[in-house]
Enzyme design. Structure first.
Site, short mmCIF file in Angstrom:
data_model
loop_
_atom_site.label_atom_id
_atom_site.label_comp_id
_atom_site.label_asym_id
_atom_site.label_seq_id
_atom_site.Cartn_x
_atom_site.Cartn_y
_atom_site.Cartn_z
N LYS A 171 43.34 47.67 30.86
CA LYS A 171 43.91 48.89 31.44
C LYS A 171 44.98 48.44 32.43
CE LYS A 171 44.07 51.48 34.58
NZ LYS A 171 45.35 51.82 35.28
N GLU B 171 40.21 39.71 42.04
CA GLU B 171 41.35 39.06 42.71
C GLU B 171 42.02 40.14 43.53
OE1 GLU B 171 41.40 35.25 40.61
OE2 GLU B 171 42.94 35.95 41.97
N CYS C 51 50.57 39.11 45.88
CA CYS C 51 49.29 38.94 46.58
C CYS C 51 49.28 37.65 47.39
CB CYS C 51 48.15 38.96 45.58
SG CYS C 51 48.38 37.79 44.24
N GLU D 137 47.86 43.92 55.04
CA GLU D 137 48.71 43.52 53.92
C GLU D 137 49.80 44.59 53.74
OE1 GLU D 137 47.27 43.87 49.86
OE2 GLU D 137 48.02 41.86 49.45
P1 NAD Z 1 45.55 49.01 43.02
O1 NAD Z 1 44.24 48.50 43.47
O2 NAD Z 1 45.98 50.34 43.49
O3 NAD Z 1 45.60 49.11 41.42
C1 NAD Z 1 45.30 48.01 40.60
C2 NAD Z 1 44.81 48.52 39.27
O4 NAD Z 1 43.61 49.25 39.48
C3 NAD Z 1 45.78 49.49 38.55
O5 NAD Z 1 45.70 49.29 37.16
C4 NAD Z 1 45.20 50.85 38.91
O6 NAD Z 1 45.51 51.84 37.96
C5 NAD Z 1 43.71 50.54 38.91
N1 NAD Z 1 42.90 51.46 39.70
C6 NAD Z 1 43.26 52.20 40.78
N2 NAD Z 1 42.20 52.96 41.18
C7 NAD Z 1 41.17 52.67 40.36
C8 NAD Z 1 39.82 53.10 40.27
N3 NAD Z 1 39.31 54.00 41.09
N4 NAD Z 1 39.06 52.57 39.30
C9 NAD Z 1 39.54 51.65 38.46
N5 NAD Z 1 40.81 51.21 38.47
C10 NAD Z 1 41.61 51.71 39.42
O7 NAD Z 1 46.59 47.86 43.34
P2 NAD Z 1 48.16 47.88 43.07
O8 NAD Z 1 48.75 48.81 44.07
O9 NAD Z 1 48.45 48.08 41.63
O10 NAD Z 1 48.51 46.35 43.41
C11 NAD Z 1 48.64 45.92 44.72
C12 NAD Z 1 47.38 45.25 45.24
O11 NAD Z 1 46.91 44.29 44.31
C13 NAD Z 1 47.62 44.47 46.51
O12 NAD Z 1 46.56 44.68 47.41
C14 NAD Z 1 47.64 43.03 46.06
O13 NAD Z 1 47.33 42.09 47.03
C15 NAD Z 1 46.67 43.05 44.97
N6 NAD Z 1 46.92 41.95 44.03
C16 NAD Z 1 46.10 40.87 44.05
C17 NAD Z 1 46.34 39.80 43.20
C18 NAD Z 1 45.46 38.58 43.20
O14 NAD Z 1 45.56 37.78 42.26
N7 NAD Z 1 44.63 38.39 44.19
C19 NAD Z 1 47.42 39.84 42.34
C20 NAD Z 1 48.25 40.97 42.37
C21 NAD Z 1 47.97 42.02 43.21
#
Ligand code: NAD
Length: 500
Positions: free
Chosen positions: A188, A264, A298, A396
């Site tokens: 997803k 992650e 990230c 962050e």
């Molecule tokens: P997000 O958590 O909003 O979304 C990530 C994914 O989760 C998306 O596909 C989103 O549709 C899905 N999602 C959102 N709500 C959900 C729910 N209730 N249930 C299941 N899935 C859900 O994050 P983002 O805004 O897309 O990305 C930014 C964040 O991701 C930052 O905090 C960043 O640090 C983190 N990130 C971490 C890594 C890592 O490897 N540690 C890598 C990239 C991004």
């Protein structure tokens, strides 16, 4: 699409994508769609189906059937490796196309997107070897009457939820390892950057992956993402995204079927610069670490922790570097810093910049949007005179914003670096081996760089300490993560009876 002219431009019409189930692309049909605007150009570029709960069930059923009948896990490692190698070759062949759609949906510079796609092909090539070398253990020291084996088995159906900042790279840091283990996938992607995940699904089928092993459902996190977390027939969930949603992943696992989890999450990563470092290299690395991918990274090095004696000099050097970085049209080859991916993220970053000013930090450079006539861009921003309790030093931001915190001793540098709920990544810049090793040992971070930053490849694992996550992706660790261990006791000869 105008991919072949010397200067790329956005497509005249948005491209329609279907979601992907059981080896086939399924058109949106009557379903609602997301119309995605390019953050760098403001025009519509893709239309992505909003899948329903029934679509998700269909995808899970396909992945379940593919796992249960062993059409993939039952193959030998050589056959699985051959598919992964072919996929790597097809990614290389289609690198320009993948990079184009990645740039249009995400806003990152096209040259960067192309380099990332090359790295993704490398992930598949490396993981193909792991499909052949993955093995267990044996115990030949249990006495003449007993032999022990430890086998590794694929966990089963893996739900894979990915974010929008590196849609293809993060996907490819996981998919080949999951497939190398013998698992099947329901992915997803983020609703704003689904195109390249859907392209990869087609590539895998073309490479010979059996139908049902890679399925992609598209839709919002709150609906389809949450339903995937709660799904009782998914065995493991690999989630990359924010720490806030990571908490929901853990809760859903407990509520549903205790899925195994890989998480992650976020980071607030220190870059520690000592006075004895090559300051030119350090300043360049700090500028790169905070502004790469517009800081929507990230592992972004968003906290410069610098020895007080050189703090002003290093800050000026970073400012001078950033003044020469090219912020521009993401489709322009010369661009180094592209667009901010979503409207919400744009507001969040600008909000933090205002907060930094209100908290009393000193703005060294940036601090405002860049007007290019279309799209949304923010100038790389540096704040000095930052204290550890300020929100801009703790939270962050996920944007091109650097906070400068001075220190006087090695212990103080380590204390400031560890003064965060996160533990994803850290860098240290020094020519003194004792300082480099002391800091590497004592700073809590899953990824560490010495006199470099944001370096990586398929061999070394990724993951976080503390609230940055659980488990590891990539490397041999990445494939083991998607297995479970079974211990087998084999009695040799006649059993000594319990009841004589
Ligand atoms: P997000 O958590 O909003 O979304 C990530 C994914 O989760 C998306 O596909 C989103 O549709 C899905 N999602 C959102 N709500 C959900 C729910 N209730 N249930 C299941 N899935 C859900 O994050 P983002 O805004 O897309 O990305 C930014 C964040 O991701 C930052 O905090 C960043 O640090 C983190 N990130 C971490 C890594 C890592 O490897 N540690 C890598 C990239 C991004």
């Amino acid at each position: 699409m105008d991919q072949n002219s010397t200067r790329l431009s956005p497509p005249a019409e948005p491209r329609d994508f279907g979601f992907y189930v059981d080896g086939k692309s399924v058109p949106a049909g009557e379903r609602d769609v997301f119309l995605r605007n390019s953050p760098g150009h403001g025009c519509p570029v893709t239309r992505i189906p909003k899948c329903t709960a029934a679509d998700l069930d269909r995808a899970v059923d396909a992945a379940r059937a593919a796992f249960e009948d062993r059409r993939w896990s039952g193959l030998n490692g050589q056959a699985r490796a051959a598919v992964l190698l072919r996929a790597g070759a097809l990614i290389r062949e289609r690198a320009d196309e993948i990079a184009y759609w990645e740039t249009l949906e995400n806003g990152k510079p096209i040259s960067q997107a192309r380099a990332e796609v090359g790295g993704c092909a490398d992930m598949f090539e490396y993981a193909s070897g792991l499909a052949r070398s993955l093995h267990g253990d044996s115990f030949n020291n249990l006495g003449d009457g007993m032999f022990g084996l430890v086998t590794r088995e694929p966990v089963g159906v893996v739900g894979l939820i990915t974010p929008w900042n590196f849609p293809f790279l993060i996907l490819c840091e996981r998919v080949p390892y999951i497939l190398a283990s013998g698992c099947t996938i329901v992915a997803k992607p983020s609703e704003v950057t689904s195109a390249t995940t859907l392209i990869l699904a087609g590539i895998l089928t073309e490479a010979g992956l059996p139908d049902g092993c890679m399925n992609v459902v598209t839709g919002s996190g709150a609906t389809i993402g949450q339903a995937l977390l709660d799904h009782p027939r998914v065995d493991m969930l690999s989630f990359t995204g924010s720490t806030a949603v990571g908490r929901r992943v853990v809760e859903a696992s407990g509520r549903s079927n205790f899925k195994k989890l890989g998480l992650e999450l976020g980071g607030k990563n220190p870059q520690i610069v000592f006075a004895d470092a090559d300051l030119e290299d350090a300043a360049d690395g700090v500028a790169f670490g905070m502004a790469f991918n517009t800081g929507q990274c990230c592992v972004s090095g968003s906290r410069l922790i610098v020895e007080r004696a050189v703090a002003d000099d290093v800050t000026q050097m970073v400012r001078d570097k950033l003044a020469r970085a090219v912020v521009g049209d993401p489709l322009d080859e010369a661009t180094q810093i592209g667009a901010i991916t979503t409207d919400a993220q744009n507001s969040t970053i600008l909000g933090y910049i205002e907060k930094g000013k209100a908290e009393g930090a000193r703005l060294v450079c940036g601090g405002e949007p860049v007007d290019l006539g279309q799209g949304q861009f923010i100038a790389p921003t540096v704040f000095a005179d930052v204290t550890p309790e300020m929100a801009i030093a703790r939270e962050e931001i996920f944007g091109p914003v650097l906070t400068v915190l001075p220190f006087d001793t090695v212990d103080e540098a380590i204390t400031i670096a560890n003064d965060t709920e996160y533990g994803l990544a850290a860098s240290v810049w020094t020519k003194n081996i004792d300082k480099a090793l002391t800091v590497t040992r004592r700073v809590q971070a899953g990824r560490f760089w010495v006199n470099t930053t944001l370096a990586g490849g398929p061999e070394l694992p990724l993951g976080g300490f503390k609230q940055s996550g659980w488990g590891r992706e990539a490397g041999i660790y990445g494939v083991e993560e998607y297995t479970q261990v079974k211990s087998v006791h084999i009695e040799i000869g006649k059993r000594s009876p319990w009841i004589a």
